[in-house]
Design an enzyme around this catalytic site. Sequence first.
Site, PDB file in Angstrom:
ATOM      1  NE  ARG A 145      29.669  41.690  35.159  1.00 54.92           N
ATOM      2  CZ  ARG A 145      29.243  41.894  33.930  1.00 54.92           C
ATOM      3  NH1 ARG A 145      28.139  41.315  33.490  1.00 54.92           N
ATOM      4  NH2 ARG A 145      29.914  42.673  33.106  1.00 54.92           N
ATOM      5  CG  ASP A 146      36.382  36.965  35.108  1.00 59.28           C
ATOM      6  OD1 ASP A 146      35.946  35.798  35.014  1.00 59.28           O
ATOM      7  OD2 ASP A 146      37.311  37.399  34.407  1.00 59.28           O
TER       8      ASP A 146
END
Length: 278
Positions: A145-146
Amino acid sequence: MILSLSAGSTLAKRYKVVRLVSDEGGMARVYEVIDLNDSPKSTWAVKQLRPRDNRADPKESLDLFNKEADLLRSLSHHNIPQFRDRFDENGNAYLVLEFISGQPISKVLFQRGRPIDVDEVMRWGFQICEVLEYLHTRQPPIIYRDLKPDNLMVTRDGTVKIIDFGIARTHKQGKAKDTVLMGTEAYAPPEQYGAGQTDARADIYALGATMYHLLSNTYPPIARLPIEPTPVRTLNPKISRDVSNIIVRAMQKERNQRYQSAAEMRDEIIRIKREIRK
């Protein structure tokens, strides 16, 4: 305010601080330390939890820190920092991880001041696909997610390590959307901002956006806005159509139109690298 640790100080009666490595904001400071209990003595990295700013929720920050520790404890992959320890001291939380002798890919891009060579980006992209495939095939799947240049460390031998698992999450079957909306806008797909639960294809988008940035030295546009990215070949004519097509497909706003797995994207990178060598 959490004060930074001074060189020579000792944590948990075993970790001697060598230097402050990173204090550029975010959730933690990072130090290089020596484990005095090892023979010969070994070098590690210590993350010291701190609030992002005065508005940060201390409980939420600690929950994310503990989740990162639990997640890294469960993982074993060449491109993920090895977990060593998690402890509290004097009211502060610490995480001990493999020390990576290298620098963020974002810093490499800044220092060069121009697009990264295609061969180098493809080698990095291949490694990132490998580690994403490892994460996505855990049970339950782990969604990072990042993914972005700041969170990718590259060593002198060209090995890429994904760091900072603070907002990674496990995919929950049947869940409508993510509980917490996090990420970095330039690299996050539309669904990461409330349009649905993120799955493996969110990381595929972020990898495409990261490669776009590295190959063009231009930030990708924010996916949730009604604009399309300038073609990467327009920004860097040295890029072949095949390489450009990888970026275009990975960055599709509709996730069903992206690569459906990191393995699929990895295989396409392999095919193109073979074509380049011919």
